[in-house]
Design an enzyme around this catalytic site. Structure first.
Site, PDB file in Angstrom:
ATOM      1  N   HIS A 109       0.854  -1.196   0.000  1.00  0.00           N
ATOM      2  CA  HIS A 109       0.000   0.000   0.000  1.00  0.00           C
ATOM      3  C   HIS A 109       0.887   1.242   0.000  1.00  0.00           C
ATOM      4  CE1 HIS A 109      -2.936   2.982   1.236  1.00  0.00           C
ATOM      5  NE2 HIS A 109      -3.869   2.126   0.841  1.00  0.00           N
ATOM      6  N   GLU A 139      -3.834   3.103  -7.145  1.00  0.00           N
ATOM      7  CA  GLU A 139      -4.256   4.213  -6.275  1.00  0.00           C
ATOM      8  C   GLU A 139      -3.253   5.364  -6.387  1.00  0.00           C
ATOM      9  OE1 GLU A 139      -6.660   2.415  -2.614  1.00  0.00           O
ATOM     10  OE2 GLU A 139      -4.559   2.697  -2.173  1.00  0.00           O
TER      11      GLU A 139
END
Ligand code: G3P
Length: 222
Positions: free
Chosen positions: A93, A141
């Site tokens: 992430h 993202e």
């Protein structure tokens, strides 16, 4: 197209910590059962066992280290995550970046323990590189949109469609999610129209006054 996959990352938001993690998972389970859409949750590591024990819902870890059993203090071991009740894990992430070698090692460990894998990426080239490693999902993202409330599917549609195209060329078995700023039904709809097979999202639901209502709105245009 098949039903989308929604993965809710709790990050370290207070609302999703401890008992809050369980309450949000219950809301996700209800909406998932009502709609038939798969909704999974990624609580903080110490909350995985609690959520998985109390709510019948797919639980993901927010991170996994590519280490084995033994002399590894302060690491996240795939077997421990699995035995805590997780069925999958996020890897890399933007808020928990790894090197390429670490991503590969995490992925290997997750696969060894039968965990579903979501490698997060920040642009089209890294998405293509992640897809080449063969995870179940890549999740694109753009970091600048994370937590912004500005949906990637509207602010940067090219990064989503570009990722979908790049992954299809490399390994069509890898599914593409997108995330950052997604919170409304129209954001999810736009993501699906761009070829994404679901979304990875956080603040729009976890911080909502009524997470169940926010989830119902999110899926209203599917
Ligand atoms: O992992 C999900 C994420 O980084 C997006 O966060 O708050 O923009 O939905 P958010």
């Amino acid at each position: 197209m098949s039903s989308p996959f929604i993965l809710l990352n709790y990050k370290t938001y207070l609302q999703g910590t401890g008992q809050g993690a369980v309450e949000i998972a219950k809301a996700c389970k209800e909406v998932s059962e009502e709609s038939g859409i798969e909704i999974a949750v990624a609580p903080q590591l110490p909350d995985i066992y609690r959520v998985a024990s109390e709510v019948e819902i797919p639980v993901f870890s927010q991170h996994l280290d590519g280490i084995g059993a033994g002399s590894f203090t302060g690491h996240v071991f795939g077997k421990a995550i699995k035995e805590a009740g997780a069925v999958g894990t996020l890897i890399n992430h933007s808020e928990r970046r790894l090197t390429l070698a670490e991503i590969e090692a995490s992925l290997k460990s997750a696969k060894e323990f039968g965990l579903r894998t979501v490698i997060c990426t920040n642009n089209v080239p890294t998405t293509a590189a992640a897809a080449a490693l063969g995870p179940d999902y890549v999740a694109i993202e753009p970091p600048e949109l994370i937590g912004s409330g500005i949906p990637v599917s509207k602010a940067d549609p090219e990064v989503v469609s570009g990722s979908v195209k790049a992954v299809a060329k490399i390994d069509p078995a890898v599914k593409v999610l997108c995330g950052a700023g997604i919170s409304k039904g129209e954001d999810l709809r736009a993501a699906l129209d761009l070829g994404s097979q679901g979304v990875l999202l956080a603040s729009g639901i976890v911080k909502a006054a009524d997470p169940k209502a926010a989830l119902e709105e999110l899926i209203s245009l599917v």
